[in-house]
Design a protein around this motif. Structure first.
Motif, PDB file in Angstrom:
ATOM      1  N   THR A  31       0.869  -1.178   0.167  1.00 61.04           N
ATOM      2  CA  THR A  31       0.043  -0.185  -0.067  1.00 61.04           C
ATOM      3  C   THR A  31       0.960   1.364   0.026  1.00 61.04           C
ATOM      4  OG1 THR A  31      -0.353  -0.145   2.504  1.00 61.04           O
ATOM      5  CG2 THR A  31      -2.066  -1.013   1.128  1.00 61.04           C
ATOM      6  N   PHE A  32       1.925   1.096   0.578  1.00 62.15           N
ATOM      7  CA  PHE A  32       2.837   2.252   0.415  1.00 62.15           C
ATOM      8  C   PHE A  32       3.383   2.656  -0.771  1.00 62.15           C
ATOM      9  CE2 PHE A  32       6.171  -0.872   1.422  1.00 62.15           C
ATOM     10  CZ  PHE A  32       7.044  -0.272   0.510  1.00 62.15           C
ATOM     11  N   LEU A  33       3.671   1.750  -1.590  1.00 64.02           N
ATOM     12  CA  LEU A  33       4.222   1.893  -2.883  1.00 64.02           C
ATOM     13  C   LEU A  33       2.990   2.416  -3.831  1.00 64.02           C
ATOM     14  CD1 LEU A  33       6.358   1.867  -4.958  1.00 64.02           C
ATOM     15  CD2 LEU A  33       5.963  -0.499  -5.472  1.00 64.02           C
ATOM     16  N   SER A  34       1.899   1.779  -3.737  1.00 62.38           N
ATOM     17  CA  SER A  34       0.826   2.179  -4.627  1.00 62.38           C
ATOM     18  C   SER A  34       0.186   3.515  -4.261  1.00 62.38           C
ATOM     19  CB  SER A  34      -0.675   1.151  -4.442  1.00 62.38           C
ATOM     20  OG  SER A  34      -1.048   1.079  -3.055  1.00 62.38           O
ATOM     21  N   GLY A  35       0.352   3.959  -2.656  1.00 66.23           N
ATOM     22  CA  GLY A  35      -0.043   5.086  -2.340  1.00 66.23           C
ATOM     23  C   GLY A  35       0.883   6.368  -3.178  1.00 66.23           C
ATOM     24  N   LEU A  36       1.933   6.048  -3.206  1.00 65.65           N
ATOM     25  CA  LEU A  36       3.022   7.005  -3.680  1.00 65.65           C
ATOM     26  C   LEU A  36       2.869   7.051  -5.138  1.00 65.65           C
ATOM     27  CD1 LEU A  36       6.047   5.940  -1.639  1.00 65.65           C
ATOM     28  CD2 LEU A  36       4.686   7.985  -1.403  1.00 65.65           C
ATOM     29  N   VAL A  37       2.360   5.911  -5.999  1.00 67.21           N
ATOM     30  CA  VAL A  37       2.396   5.965  -7.290  1.00 67.21           C
ATOM     31  C   VAL A  37       1.083   6.739  -7.589  1.00 67.21           C
ATOM     32  CG1 VAL A  37       1.769   4.673  -9.316  1.00 67.21           C
ATOM     33  CG2 VAL A  37       3.544   3.933  -7.753  1.00 67.21           C
ATOM     34  N   TRP A  48      -5.764  15.934 -10.406  1.00 65.28           N
ATOM     35  CA  TRP A  48      -7.223  15.403 -10.109  1.00 65.28           C
ATOM     36  C   TRP A  48      -7.536  15.470  -8.630  1.00 65.28           C
ATOM     37  CZ3 TRP A  48      -8.143  10.654 -13.875  1.00 65.28           C
ATOM     38  CH2 TRP A  48      -7.982  10.989 -15.071  1.00 65.28           C
ATOM     39  N   PHE A  49      -6.574  14.997  -7.831  1.00 70.41           N
ATOM     40  CA  PHE A  49      -7.103  15.025  -6.463  1.00 70.41           C
ATOM     41  C   PHE A  49      -6.112  15.627  -5.449  1.00 70.41           C
ATOM     42  CE2 PHE A  49      -8.497  10.970  -8.357  1.00 70.41           C
ATOM     43  CZ  PHE A  49     -10.148  11.119  -8.422  1.00 70.41           C
ATOM     44  N   PRO A  50      -6.344  16.167  -4.454  1.00 69.39           N
ATOM     45  CA  PRO A  50      -5.335  16.786  -3.536  1.00 69.39           C
ATOM     46  C   PRO A  50      -4.623  15.931  -3.117  1.00 69.39           C
ATOM     47  CG  PRO A  50      -7.753  17.436  -2.791  1.00 69.39           C
ATOM     48  CD  PRO A  50      -7.689  16.050  -3.975  1.00 69.39           C
ATOM     49  N   LEU A  51      -3.370  16.283  -2.589  1.00 73.89           N
ATOM     50  CA  LEU A  51      -1.897  15.552  -2.335  1.00 73.89           C
ATOM     51  C   LEU A  51      -2.211  14.693  -1.125  1.00 73.89           C
ATOM     52  CD1 LEU A  51       0.827  14.598  -3.574  1.00 73.89           C
ATOM     53  CD2 LEU A  51       1.629  16.451  -1.981  1.00 73.89           C
ATOM     54  N   VAL A  52      -2.929  15.560   0.052  1.00 76.33           N
ATOM     55  CA  VAL A  52      -3.252  14.805   1.442  1.00 76.33           C
ATOM     56  C   VAL A  52      -4.638  14.999   1.596  1.00 76.33           C
ATOM     57  CG1 VAL A  52      -0.960  15.432   2.212  1.00 76.33           C
ATOM     58  CG2 VAL A  52      -2.641  17.059   2.457  1.00 76.33           C
ATOM     59  N   TYR A  53      -5.207  14.408   2.523  1.00 70.76           N
ATOM     60  CA  TYR A  53      -6.399  14.171   2.974  1.00 70.76           C
ATOM     61  C   TYR A  53      -6.802  15.534   3.891  1.00 70.76           C
ATOM     62  CZ  TYR A  53     -10.725  12.999   5.281  1.00 70.76           C
ATOM     63  OH  TYR A  53     -11.960  12.911   5.869  1.00 70.76           O
ATOM     64  N   SER A  54      -7.912  15.992   3.668  1.00 69.51           N
ATOM     65  CA  SER A  54      -8.423  17.079   4.431  1.00 69.51           C
ATOM     66  C   SER A  54     -10.018  16.789   4.854  1.00 69.51           C
ATOM     67  CB  SER A  54      -8.421  18.447   3.501  1.00 69.51           C
ATOM     68  OG  SER A  54      -9.077  19.436   4.240  1.00 69.51           O
ATOM     69  N   ALA A  55      -9.903  16.820   6.165  1.00 65.77           N
ATOM     70  CA  ALA A  55     -11.400  16.502   6.906  1.00 65.77           C
ATOM     71  C   ALA A  55     -12.334  17.468   6.759  1.00 65.77           C
ATOM     72  CB  ALA A  55     -11.123  16.073   8.216  1.00 65.77           C
ATOM     73  N   PRO A  56     -13.792  17.338   6.524  1.00 69.37           N
ATOM     74  CA  PRO A  56     -14.463  18.460   6.519  1.00 69.37           C
ATOM     75  C   PRO A  56     -14.472  19.418   7.976  1.00 69.37           C
ATOM     76  CG  PRO A  56     -15.668  16.302   6.559  1.00 69.37           C
ATOM     77  CD  PRO A  56     -14.235  15.947   6.516  1.00 69.37           C
ATOM     78  N   GLY A  57     -14.879  20.626   7.768  1.00 69.26           N
ATOM     79  CA  GLY A  57     -14.651  21.516   8.884  1.00 69.26           C
ATOM     80  C   GLY A  57     -13.376  21.940   9.310  1.00 69.26           C
ATOM     81  N   VAL A 144      -0.547   2.458   7.446  1.00 70.89           N
ATOM     82  CA  VAL A 144       0.554   2.775   6.375  1.00 70.89           C
ATOM     83  C   VAL A 144      -0.372   3.931   5.613  1.00 70.89           C
ATOM     84  CG1 VAL A 144       1.662   2.070   4.308  1.00 70.89           C
ATOM     85  CG2 VAL A 144       1.663   0.722   6.492  1.00 70.89           C
ATOM     86  N   THR A 145      -1.651   3.431   5.094  1.00 70.42           N
ATOM     87  CA  THR A 145      -2.264   4.466   4.200  1.00 70.42           C
ATOM     88  C   THR A 145      -2.526   5.900   4.975  1.00 70.42           C
ATOM     89  OG1 THR A 145      -3.036   2.629   3.145  1.00 70.42           O
ATOM     90  CG2 THR A 145      -4.197   4.711   2.559  1.00 70.42           C
ATOM     91  N   GLU A 146      -2.818   5.708   6.223  1.00 71.35           N
ATOM     92  CA  GLU A 146      -2.971   7.201   6.865  1.00 71.35           C
ATOM     93  C   GLU A 146      -1.728   7.717   7.016  1.00 71.35           C
ATOM     94  OE1 GLU A 146      -4.997   6.187  10.587  1.00 71.35           O
ATOM     95  OE2 GLU A 146      -6.819   5.550   9.489  1.00 71.35           O
ATOM     96  N   GLN A 147      -0.578   7.345   7.159  1.00 73.47           N
ATOM     97  CA  GLN A 147       0.374   8.041   7.233  1.00 73.47           C
ATOM     98  C   GLN A 147       0.939   8.556   6.096  1.00 73.47           C
ATOM     99  OE1 GLN A 147       2.364   8.244  10.083  1.00 73.47           O
ATOM    100  NE2 GLN A 147       0.813   7.408  11.080  1.00 73.47           N
ATOM    101  N   ILE A 148       0.741   7.818   4.851  1.00 72.42           N
ATOM    102  CA  ILE A 148       1.203   8.527   3.622  1.00 72.42           C
ATOM    103  C   ILE A 148       0.190   9.576   3.314  1.00 72.42           C
ATOM    104  CG2 ILE A 148       1.042   7.996   1.149  1.00 72.42           C
ATOM    105  CD1 ILE A 148       1.771   5.116   1.511  1.00 72.42           C
ATOM    106  N   PHE A 149      -1.084   9.495   3.333  1.00 71.43           N
ATOM    107  CA  PHE A 149      -2.183  10.673   2.929  1.00 71.43           C
ATOM    108  C   PHE A 149      -2.394  11.548   4.263  1.00 71.43           C
ATOM    109  CE2 PHE A 149      -2.789   7.446  -0.103  1.00 71.43           C
ATOM    110  CZ  PHE A 149      -2.782   8.039  -1.180  1.00 71.43           C
ATOM    111  N   ARG A 150      -1.683  11.208   5.224  1.00 74.36           N
ATOM    112  CA  ARG A 150      -1.794  12.373   6.395  1.00 74.36           C
ATOM    113  C   ARG A 150      -3.503  12.371   6.820  1.00 74.36           C
ATOM    114  NH1 ARG A 150       2.629  11.795   5.979  1.00 74.36           N
ATOM    115  NH2 ARG A 150       4.554  13.460   5.831  1.00 74.36           N
ATOM    116  N   VAL A 151      -4.119  11.072   7.066  1.00 78.70           N
ATOM    117  CA  VAL A 151      -5.188  10.960   7.485  1.00 78.70           C
ATOM    118  C   VAL A 151      -5.204  11.082   8.948  1.00 78.70           C
ATOM    119  CG1 VAL A 151      -7.540   9.832   7.168  1.00 78.70           C
ATOM    120  CG2 VAL A 151      -5.896   9.937   5.215  1.00 78.70           C
ATOM    121  N   ASN A 152      -6.130  11.604   9.722  1.00 72.25           N
ATOM    122  CA  ASN A 152      -6.101  11.637  11.141  1.00 72.25           C
ATOM    123  C   ASN A 152      -7.177  10.752  11.535  1.00 72.25           C
ATOM    124  OD1 ASN A 152      -4.235  13.612  11.691  1.00 72.25           O
ATOM    125  ND2 ASN A 152      -5.898  15.159  11.240  1.00 72.25           N
ATOM    126  N   GLY A 153      -6.931   9.419  11.307  1.00 70.39           N
ATOM    127  CA  GLY A 153      -7.708   8.260  11.736  1.00 70.39           C
ATOM    128  C   GLY A 153      -7.396   7.545  12.768  1.00 70.39           C
TER     129      GLY A 153
END
Length: 202
Positions: A31-37, A48-57, A144-153
């Motif tokens: 997942t860390f490689l596919s996330g970077l790709v 098309w999409f933002p680089l990192v995740y942004s929560a609503p609010g 791993v996915t949350e670390q790559i996309f900076r998701v506060n999960g």
């Protein structure tokens, strides 16, 4: 699931070869490689999409939050979807050659009815087991996915709590994941009874 079913029905066809190839790629690439790709292609090159995740609010609208969640969802869906497709195809191929399938065909049932009513119901039993094991992982957070996309999960919270020696938070997260494991297995047991009439809960 539909791709796995169709690939088994059309075994060794062009569709089966393409689906199997993509499934092997999705299952093999971490997942860390596919996330970077995905970041490189869909965010940096295509935009098309933002680089990192942004929560609503957090200064962003709900639509922007959905747009920023697309890549993390695709990364997780690629791996888990490929895994489910492979298990579905293997279970279908194991059941499609059984004697009860030949009996159903000899009765004059249409091929679609034979596949959907007889083969799929029996083939989905091991697939439901795999899905029950994956549900707690999805809700528990893909670290791993949350670390790559900076998701506060939950996964990110678990890692930061372990680093900060915050034992109560770690215990709470492990407890929540444990409850999800028990509930998902309970739901899987109920689905077994729906799929297979021979299974009775008295």
């Amino acid at each position: 699931l539909p791709i796995g079913i169709l690939a088994a029905v059309k075994q060794y066809s062009i569709f089966d070869n393409i689906a199997t190839t993509f499934a092997f790629i999705g299952f093999s690439v971490p997942t860390f490689l596919s996330g970077l790709v995905f970041m490189l292609i869909f965010s940096i090159n295509l935009g098309w999409f933002p680089l990192v995740y942004s929560a609503p609010g957090n200064g962003s609208s709900f639509a922007y939050a959905l747009k920023s969640a697309a890549m993390p969802i695709m990364v997780l869906g690629l791996f888990q979807g490929a895994r489910l497709m492979r298990f579905t195809r293997a279970a279908m191929l194991e059941n499609i050659r059984q004697d009860y399938v030949r009996t159903a065909r000899s009765k004059g049932l249409r091929e679609r009815m034979v596949v959907m009513s007889h083969v799929v119901r029996n083939a989905l039993i091991p697939v439901v087991t795999i899905m029950a094991l994956e549900v707690p992982g999805v809700f528990g957070g893909a670290v791993v996915t949350e670390q790559i996309f900076r998701v506060n999960g939950i996964g990110d919270l678990l890692i930061s709590s372990i680093r900060g020696s915050d034992i109560p938070v770690v215990m709470a997260i492990v407890f929540i994941i444990s409850i999800l494991v028990v509930l998902s297995n309970l739901v899987a047991d109920v689905i077994y009874g729906v799929l297979d009439p021979r299974i009775k809960y008295s």
